[in-house]
Design a protein around this motif. Structure first.
Motif, PDB file in Angstrom:
ATOM      1  N   VAL A 184       0.848  -1.204   0.000  1.00 29.12           N
ATOM      2  CA  VAL A 184       0.000   0.000   0.000  1.00 29.12           C
ATOM      3  C   VAL A 184       0.876   1.244   0.000  1.00 29.12           C
ATOM      4  O   VAL A 184       0.633   2.192  -0.760  1.00 29.12           O
ATOM      5  CB  VAL A 184      -0.967  -0.012   1.209  1.00 29.12           C
ATOM      6  N   ALA A 185       1.908   1.259   0.844  1.00 27.80           N
ATOM      7  CA  ALA A 185       2.816   2.411   0.904  1.00 27.80           C
ATOM      8  C   ALA A 185       3.483   2.644  -0.442  1.00 27.80           C
ATOM      9  O   ALA A 185       3.554   3.782  -0.928  1.00 27.80           O
ATOM     10  CB  ALA A 185       3.870   2.198   1.991  1.00 27.80           C
ATOM     11  N   ALA A 186       3.968   1.576  -1.062  1.00 29.66           N
ATOM     12  CA  ALA A 186       4.617   1.703  -2.371  1.00 29.66           C
ATOM     13  C   ALA A 186       3.637   2.232  -3.404  1.00 29.66           C
ATOM     14  O   ALA A 186       3.976   3.100  -4.219  1.00 29.66           O
ATOM     15  CB  ALA A 186       5.182   0.357  -2.814  1.00 29.66           C
ATOM     16  N   GLY A 187       2.405   1.745  -3.373  1.00 32.13           N
ATOM     17  CA  GLY A 187       1.395   2.213  -4.320  1.00 32.13           C
ATOM     18  C   GLY A 187       1.050   3.681  -4.124  1.00 32.13           C
ATOM     19  O   GLY A 187       0.902   4.432  -5.093  1.00 32.13           O
ATOM     20  N   LEU A 188       0.929   4.115  -2.867  1.00 29.06           N
ATOM     21  CA  LEU A 188       0.609   5.516  -2.599  1.00 29.06           C
ATOM     22  C   LEU A 188       1.748   6.447  -3.023  1.00 29.06           C
ATOM     23  O   LEU A 188       1.506   7.520  -3.595  1.00 29.06           O
ATOM     24  CB  LEU A 188       0.273   5.707  -1.118  1.00 29.06           C
ATOM     25  N   VAL A 189       2.975   6.041  -2.761  1.00 25.99           N
ATOM     26  CA  VAL A 189       4.123   6.869  -3.169  1.00 25.99           C
ATOM     27  C   VAL A 189       4.221   6.911  -4.694  1.00 25.99           C
ATOM     28  O   VAL A 189       4.501   7.966  -5.283  1.00 25.99           O
ATOM     29  CB  VAL A 189       5.431   6.361  -2.513  1.00 25.99           C
ATOM     30  N   ALA A 190       3.965   5.786  -5.354  1.00 25.73           N
ATOM     31  CA  ALA A 190       3.961   5.777  -6.821  1.00 25.73           C
ATOM     32  C   ALA A 190       2.847   6.680  -7.361  1.00 25.73           C
ATOM     33  O   ALA A 190       3.053   7.389  -8.361  1.00 25.73           O
ATOM     34  CB  ALA A 190       3.785   4.352  -7.339  1.00 25.73           C
ATOM     35  N   LEU A 191       1.706   6.686  -6.701  1.00 26.01           N
ATOM     36  CA  LEU A 191       0.603   7.572  -7.110  1.00 26.01           C
ATOM     37  C   LEU A 191       1.005   9.040  -6.970  1.00 26.01           C
ATOM     38  O   LEU A 191       0.692   9.861  -7.841  1.00 26.01           O
ATOM     39  CB  LEU A 191      -0.643   7.272  -6.281  1.00 26.01           C
ATOM     40  N   GLU A 192       1.715   9.361  -5.905  1.00 28.33           N
ATOM     41  CA  GLU A 192       2.207  10.731  -5.739  1.00 28.33           C
ATOM     42  C   GLU A 192       3.137  11.113  -6.889  1.00 28.33           C
ATOM     43  O   GLU A 192       3.056  12.235  -7.414  1.00 28.33           O
ATOM     44  CB  GLU A 192       2.931  10.876  -4.400  1.00 28.33           C
ATOM     45  N   ALA A 193       4.004  10.192  -7.284  1.00 29.59           N
ATOM     46  CA  ALA A 193       4.905  10.455  -8.412  1.00 29.59           C
ATOM     47  C   ALA A 193       4.102  10.685  -9.693  1.00 29.59           C
ATOM     48  O   ALA A 193       4.423  11.585 -10.480  1.00 29.59           O
ATOM     49  CB  ALA A 193       5.892   9.309  -8.588  1.00 29.59           C
ATOM     50  N   LEU A 194       3.047   9.896  -9.892  1.00 28.15           N
ATOM     51  CA  LEU A 194       2.213  10.069 -11.091  1.00 28.15           C
ATOM     52  C   LEU A 194       1.487  11.408 -11.094  1.00 28.15           C
ATOM     53  O   LEU A 194       1.335  12.033 -12.155  1.00 28.15           O
ATOM     54  CB  LEU A 194       1.198   8.926 -11.200  1.00 28.15           C
ATOM     55  N   VAL A 195       1.034  11.848  -9.936  1.00 29.93           N
ATOM     56  CA  VAL A 195       0.393  13.165  -9.845  1.00 29.93           C
ATOM     57  C   VAL A 195       1.389  14.248 -10.244  1.00 29.93           C
ATOM     58  O   VAL A 195       1.051  15.192 -10.975  1.00 29.93           O
ATOM     59  CB  VAL A 195      -0.173  13.406  -8.429  1.00 29.93           C
ATOM     60  N   LEU A 196       2.623  14.110  -9.788  1.00 31.37           N
ATOM     61  CA  LEU A 196       3.646  15.091 -10.164  1.00 31.37           C
ATOM     62  C   LEU A 196       3.948  15.036 -11.659  1.00 31.37           C
ATOM     63  O   LEU A 196       4.227  16.081 -12.270  1.00 31.37           O
ATOM     64  CB  LEU A 196       4.920  14.873  -9.349  1.00 31.37           C
ATOM     65  N   VAL A 197       3.879  13.859 -12.269  1.00 32.79           N
ATOM     66  CA  VAL A 197       4.038  13.762 -13.725  1.00 32.79           C
ATOM     67  C   VAL A 197       2.946  14.579 -14.406  1.00 32.79           C
ATOM     68  O   VAL A 197       3.208  15.306 -15.371  1.00 32.79           O
ATOM     69  CB  VAL A 197       4.005  12.285 -14.193  1.00 32.79           C
ATOM     70  N   GLY A 198       1.730  14.489 -13.887  1.00 30.13           N
ATOM     71  CA  GLY A 198       0.628  15.284 -14.441  1.00 30.13           C
ATOM     72  C   GLY A 198       0.883  16.774 -14.335  1.00 30.13           C
ATOM     73  O   GLY A 198       0.574  17.536 -15.263  1.00 30.13           O
ATOM     74  N   ILE A 199       1.472  17.201 -13.233  1.00 33.96           N
ATOM     75  CA  ILE A 199       1.787  18.623 -13.065  1.00 33.96           C
ATOM     76  C   ILE A 199       2.854  19.049 -14.069  1.00 33.96           C
ATOM     77  O   ILE A 199       2.772  20.133 -14.656  1.00 33.96           O
ATOM     78  CB  ILE A 199       2.208  18.908 -11.611  1.00 33.96           C
ATOM     79  N   VAL A 200       3.855  18.195 -14.294  1.00 33.18           N
ATOM     80  CA  VAL A 200       4.891  18.505 -15.286  1.00 33.18           C
ATOM     81  C   VAL A 200       4.270  18.619 -16.678  1.00 33.18           C
ATOM     82  O   VAL A 200       4.605  19.527 -17.449  1.00 33.18           O
ATOM     83  CB  VAL A 200       6.022  17.458 -15.260  1.00 33.18           C
ATOM     84  N   VAL A 201       3.368  17.713 -17.000  1.00 33.95           N
ATOM     85  CA  VAL A 201       2.691  17.771 -18.304  1.00 33.95           C
ATOM     86  C   VAL A 201       1.922  19.087 -18.430  1.00 33.95           C
ATOM     87  O   VAL A 201       1.951  19.745 -19.478  1.00 33.95           O
ATOM     88  CB  VAL A 201       1.762  16.554 -18.495  1.00 33.95           C
ATOM     89  N   PHE A 202       1.264  19.505 -17.354  1.00 40.05           N
ATOM     90  CA  PHE A 202       0.550  20.788 -17.372  1.00 40.05           C
ATOM     91  C   PHE A 202       1.511  21.943 -17.618  1.00 40.05           C
ATOM     92  O   PHE A 202       1.233  22.832 -18.434  1.00 40.05           O
ATOM     93  CB  PHE A 202      -0.197  20.984 -16.050  1.00 40.05           C
ATOM     94  N   TYR A 203       2.653  21.950 -16.911  1.00 36.01           N
ATOM     95  CA  TYR A 203       3.643  23.017 -17.117  1.00 36.01           C
ATOM     96  C   TYR A 203       4.176  23.008 -18.553  1.00 36.01           C
ATOM     97  O   TYR A 203       4.377  24.067 -19.154  1.00 36.01           O
ATOM     98  CB  TYR A 203       4.807  22.879 -16.134  1.00 36.01           C
ATOM     99  N   LEU A 204       4.420  21.818 -19.090  1.00 35.00           N
ATOM    100  CA  LEU A 204       4.900  21.739 -20.474  1.00 35.00           C
ATOM    101  C   LEU A 204       3.840  22.256 -21.449  1.00 35.00           C
ATOM    102  O   LEU A 204       4.167  22.944 -22.420  1.00 35.00           O
ATOM    103  CB  LEU A 204       5.295  20.299 -20.824  1.00 35.00           C
TER     104      LEU A 204
END
Length: 139
Positions: free
Chosen positions: A27-47
């Motif tokens: 669960v911890a690994a999945g939640l941290v991976a989800l946080e990384a994916l959310v940040l990928v979305g923010i990078v895509v928005f900035y791009l």
């Protein structure tokens, strides 16, 4: 026709996680991976902002992207470490999510209430699941 009982596998109490600890780690690994994916979305928005020319200062947008990408790499590595139950993966996961608690509280001022609650609950759930993994020592 005799059926022999299945061989019992014994858990080494000093090295093997309990089923609850193993689940908490996943669960911890999945939640941290989800946080990384959310940040990928923010990078895509900035791009996207960069491509349409909506960014007010090019250097600020580029440095924001670089900073977020560094966090993405760190979170991805931390998620991998949690998945593999590496002892050095717990501290960065906890530290990163402790940053989210004051952010979630502050978000009640400028974001929808449900988003602030989501950030707070996600941070607390991640910290709790990392702690529930038990101690991952190099014994």
């Amino acid at each position: 026709m005799s059926t022999s009982p299945a061989p019992k596998t014994h858990r080494n109490a000093t090295t093997d996680p309990t089923p609850r600890e193993a689940l908490a780690g996943r669960v911890a690994a999945g939640l941290v991976a989800l946080e990384a994916l959310v940040l990928v979305g923010i990078v895509v928005f900035y791009l996207y902002e960069l491509m349409i020319g909506a960014g007010t200062d090019l250097m600020i947008v580029i440095m924001s992207i670089v900073t977020i990408v560094i966090f993405i790499l760190g979170l991805a590595y931390t998620a991998k470490g949690l998945w593999e139950r590496h002892p050095r993966a717990q501290a960065p996961a906890i530290a990163f999510n402790f940053i989210f608690i004051p952010l979630g509280i502050a978000m009640f001022q400028f974001a929808p209430w449900w988003l602030a609650v989501l950030v707070l609950v996600g941070a607390v759930a991640t910290i709790a699941s990392v702690l529930l993994m038990g101690r991952l020592g190099d014994d």
